[in-house]
Motif scaffolding. Structure first.
Motif, mmCIF file in Angstrom:
data_model
loop_
_atom_site.group_PDB
_atom_site.id
_atom_site.type_symbol
_atom_site.label_atom_id
_atom_site.label_comp_id
_atom_site.label_asym_id
_atom_site.label_seq_id
_atom_site.Cartn_x
_atom_site.Cartn_y
_atom_site.Cartn_z
ATOM 1 N N SER A 151 6.844 13.298 3.436
ATOM 2 C CA SER A 151 5.349 13.302 2.689
ATOM 3 C C SER A 151 4.960 11.843 2.842
ATOM 4 C CB SER A 151 5.738 13.840 1.231
ATOM 5 O OG SER A 151 6.602 13.113 0.573
ATOM 6 N N ALA A 152 5.941 10.954 2.889
ATOM 7 C CA ALA A 152 5.171 9.411 3.046
ATOM 8 C C ALA A 152 4.845 9.180 4.307
ATOM 9 C CB ALA A 152 6.497 8.584 2.892
ATOM 10 N N THR A 153 5.227 9.921 5.203
ATOM 11 C CA THR A 153 4.651 10.020 6.723
ATOM 12 C C THR A 153 3.297 10.422 6.863
ATOM 13 O OG1 THR A 153 6.984 10.171 7.447
ATOM 14 C CG2 THR A 153 5.411 10.347 9.190
ATOM 15 N N LEU A 154 3.241 11.679 6.450
ATOM 16 C CA LEU A 154 2.124 12.521 6.498
ATOM 17 C C LEU A 154 0.856 11.888 5.617
ATOM 18 C CD1 LEU A 154 3.535 16.271 6.521
ATOM 19 C CD2 LEU A 154 2.559 14.778 8.579
ATOM 20 N N VAL A 155 1.032 11.515 4.384
ATOM 21 C CA VAL A 155 0.050 11.054 3.532
ATOM 22 C C VAL A 155 -0.369 9.679 4.154
ATOM 23 C CG1 VAL A 155 -0.162 9.750 1.282
ATOM 24 C CG2 VAL A 155 0.938 12.071 1.527
ATOM 25 N N MET A 156 0.386 8.801 4.731
ATOM 26 C CA MET A 156 0.051 7.513 5.162
ATOM 27 C C MET A 156 -0.761 7.811 6.424
ATOM 28 S SD MET A 156 -0.096 4.245 4.921
ATOM 29 C CE MET A 156 1.030 3.266 4.190
ATOM 30 N N ALA A 157 -0.387 8.717 7.332
ATOM 31 C CA ALA A 157 -0.951 9.114 8.887
ATOM 32 C C ALA A 157 -2.243 9.756 8.489
ATOM 33 C CB ALA A 157 -0.137 10.076 9.358
ATOM 34 N N ASN A 212 -8.861 -11.796 1.413
ATOM 35 C CA ASN A 212 -9.601 -11.172 0.358
ATOM 36 C C ASN A 212 -8.853 -9.679 0.275
ATOM 37 O OD1 ASN A 212 -11.223 -13.412 -0.444
ATOM 38 N ND2 ASN A 212 -12.591 -12.546 1.146
ATOM 39 N N LYS A 213 -8.963 -9.331 -1.215
ATOM 40 C CA LYS A 213 -8.407 -8.051 -1.252
ATOM 41 C C LYS A 213 -9.576 -6.837 -0.844
ATOM 42 C CE LYS A 213 -10.282 -7.828 -5.892
ATOM 43 N NZ LYS A 213 -9.903 -7.843 -7.458
ATOM 44 N N ILE A 214 -8.932 -5.781 -0.281
ATOM 45 C CA ILE A 214 -9.793 -4.751 0.382
ATOM 46 C C ILE A 214 -9.610 -3.500 -0.547
ATOM 47 C CG2 ILE A 214 -9.926 -5.646 2.689
ATOM 48 C CD1 ILE A 214 -7.922 -3.179 3.168
ATOM 49 N N CYS A 215 -8.899 -3.487 -1.653
ATOM 50 C CA CYS A 215 -8.904 -2.188 -2.113
ATOM 51 C C CYS A 215 -10.139 -1.788 -3.338
ATOM 52 C CB CYS A 215 -7.522 -1.997 -2.937
ATOM 53 S SG CYS A 215 -6.271 -1.944 -1.747
ATOM 54 N N ASP A 216 -10.751 -2.759 -3.453
ATOM 55 C CA ASP A 216 -12.026 -2.764 -4.245
ATOM 56 C C ASP A 216 -12.875 -2.000 -3.389
ATOM 57 O OD1 ASP A 216 -12.168 -4.798 -2.690
ATOM 58 O OD2 ASP A 216 -13.289 -6.156 -3.913
ATOM 59 N N LYS A 217 -12.863 -2.103 -2.068
ATOM 60 C CA LYS A 217 -13.963 -1.252 -1.235
ATOM 61 C C LYS A 217 -13.340 0.079 -0.775
ATOM 62 C CE LYS A 217 -15.508 -5.497 0.667
ATOM 63 N NZ LYS A 217 -14.561 -6.564 0.511
ATOM 64 N N PHE A 218 -12.033 -0.048 -0.414
ATOM 65 C CA PHE A 218 -11.356 1.237 -0.024
ATOM 66 C C PHE A 218 -10.317 1.824 -1.067
ATOM 67 C CE2 PHE A 218 -12.937 -0.804 3.896
ATOM 68 C CZ PHE A 218 -13.538 0.085 4.297
ATOM 69 N N ASP A 219 -11.108 2.141 -2.197
ATOM 70 C CA ASP A 219 -10.109 2.779 -3.352
ATOM 71 C C ASP A 219 -8.986 3.847 -2.959
ATOM 72 O OD1 ASP A 219 -12.544 3.710 -3.076
ATOM 73 O OD2 ASP A 219 -12.590 4.060 -5.272
ATOM 74 N N ARG A 220 -9.877 4.684 -2.488
ATOM 75 C CA ARG A 220 -9.160 6.048 -1.906
ATOM 76 C C ARG A 220 -7.808 5.898 -1.023
ATOM 77 N NH1 ARG A 220 -12.615 10.794 -0.045
ATOM 78 N NH2 ARG A 220 -11.537 10.066 2.054
ATOM 79 N N PHE A 221 -8.314 4.862 -0.046
ATOM 80 C CA PHE A 221 -7.242 4.623 1.141
ATOM 81 C C PHE A 221 -6.240 3.970 0.404
ATOM 82 C CE2 PHE A 221 -5.700 1.237 4.030
ATOM 83 C CZ PHE A 221 -5.300 2.135 5.217
ATOM 84 N N CYS A 222 -6.284 3.221 -0.728
ATOM 85 C CA CYS A 222 -5.279 2.335 -1.345
ATOM 86 C C CYS A 222 -4.353 3.359 -2.293
ATOM 87 C CB CYS A 222 -5.828 1.143 -2.009
ATOM 88 S SG CYS A 222 -6.135 -0.213 -1.080
ATOM 89 N N ASP A 223 -5.272 4.273 -2.815
ATOM 90 C CA ASP A 223 -4.470 5.200 -3.617
ATOM 91 C C ASP A 223 -3.446 6.003 -2.606
ATOM 92 O OD1 ASP A 223 -5.542 4.335 -5.933
ATOM 93 O OD2 ASP A 223 -7.124 6.158 -6.224
ATOM 94 N N ARG A 224 -3.916 6.522 -1.683
ATOM 95 C CA ARG A 224 -3.174 7.213 -0.938
ATOM 96 C C ARG A 224 -2.075 6.638 -0.284
ATOM 97 N NH1 ARG A 224 -6.106 11.721 2.998
ATOM 98 N NH2 ARG A 224 -7.267 12.878 1.141
ATOM 99 N N GLY A 225 -2.122 5.251 0.027
ATOM 100 C CA GLY A 225 -1.374 4.268 0.593
ATOM 101 C C GLY A 225 -0.179 4.096 -0.531
ATOM 102 N N GLY A 226 -0.678 3.910 -1.496
ATOM 103 C CA GLY A 226 0.298 3.826 -2.865
ATOM 104 C C GLY A 226 1.239 5.071 -3.016
ATOM 105 N N GLY A 227 0.546 6.213 -2.811
ATOM 106 C CA GLY A 227 1.493 7.519 -2.914
ATOM 107 C C GLY A 227 2.267 7.427 -1.787
#
Lengths: 192, 192
Positions: free
Chosen positions: B32-38, B142-157
């Motif tokens: 699931s880590a592979t798929l979520v990140m991909a 600079n941090k980029i998670c303030d712009k790409f919050d969904r991308f970062c949430d998924r990456g965290g998952g």
């Protein structure tokens, strides 16, 4: 390795010099990686602006503490060095251990865990070093190795030393696992 | 586990269901880590300038291919998943293997190497994710998670799923190593 003397199995206290040599090389790799990274501070004075004819300069320092990945790299390599050192001591003193089987299992498990720890440290530091060297245009992260070339060279050296240490540790772990199969069953604890 | 029948040791074909379950959980974590990140692509349209009353916007995409650490994370987790799947198949078919000792050693060594690979992937991705979330003022990243919050949430998952997979893989490797000691010596290859 087991000699039959008067009907009683006696273990010959042969040290595994080949393994001790491999551990020493692995220790030297991870220990030098730790030290080189820990002392890779570089201070640079850069001209940031010019007012009239007077240049305004700023002093910037690059050090490993500024990046969590490099801090973890230092910790991971220090722990791998400590592990190798302790295992060398244990190998030298191992005649004192009664249950050789449990000793061998413990060594193999600790080796495996140290491989995991050192790998994680190397993984983090490698990609951070790559970012410092090349930058990442997508995230607008600029490279910094053009300004801090000596810091980057030392970091690269530390990474290579750490890879050597990890490669030898991997080899040692493979040997530790193979050793378990060759271990003679003197005490049948599993089959009473 | 070895039964004495007519003076000949016979192995009972008992499957290790506990180990198969652990492997399945580890596989689910890394897969699931592979798929979520991909599939963690995020496209965003940002206003970059305003000419008169007309806003000028640019479309930026964040995807895992933009960062080598995330690419390695996907590869490492995919390989760990494949390893777990192959080991599950091997465990099911293992009655076919003649030399159980060599089989157990191979499994333990492959497990250990997969721990190293998955650790390196997690190490790289964790520190890169941390950089995206917090930024690094020293390097002016600079941090980029303030712009790409969904991308970062998924990456965290994906990271959390990968940690779970790695933790179970570590447990499996410890059990694989312990198993080697319990392995009954049916063929004494070391002491002819």
């Amino acid at each position: 390795m087991a000699m039959e003397i008067g009907g009683k199995a006696v273990e010959k206290p042969i040290k595994d010099w080949r393994l001790l040599f491999l551990r020493m090389v692995s220790f030297l790799g991870t220990a030098s990686a730790t030290l080189v990274m820990a002392f890779s501070k570089e201070t640079k004075t850069l001209v940031v602006a010019t007012i009239g004819n007077t240049p305004i300069s700023a002093t910037i320092t690059a050090k490993f503490q500024h990046n969590p990945a490099f801090v973890f790299f230092v910790i991971a390599n220090a722990m791998a060095s400590l592990h190798n050192l302790l295992m060398i001591m244990a190998e030298v003193l191992r005649d004192k251990f009664n249950d050789k089987g449990v000793y061998l299992v413990m060594v193999a498990i600790l080796d495996m865990m140290t491989v995991g720890l050192a790998s994680a440290g190397d993984g983090g530091a490698t990609f951070m070093a790559m970012l410092g060297k090349k930058g990442n245009s997508h995230a607008r992260w600029n490279k910094i190795c053009d300004k801090f070339d000596r810091f980057c060279d030392r970091g690269g050296g530390a990474l290579i030393a750490s890879y050597v240490g990890l490669a030898f540790l991997l080899l040692i772990t493979v040997l530790s696992i193979i050793k378990l199969l060759k271990h003679p069953k003197t005490t049948n604890t599993t089959f009473p």
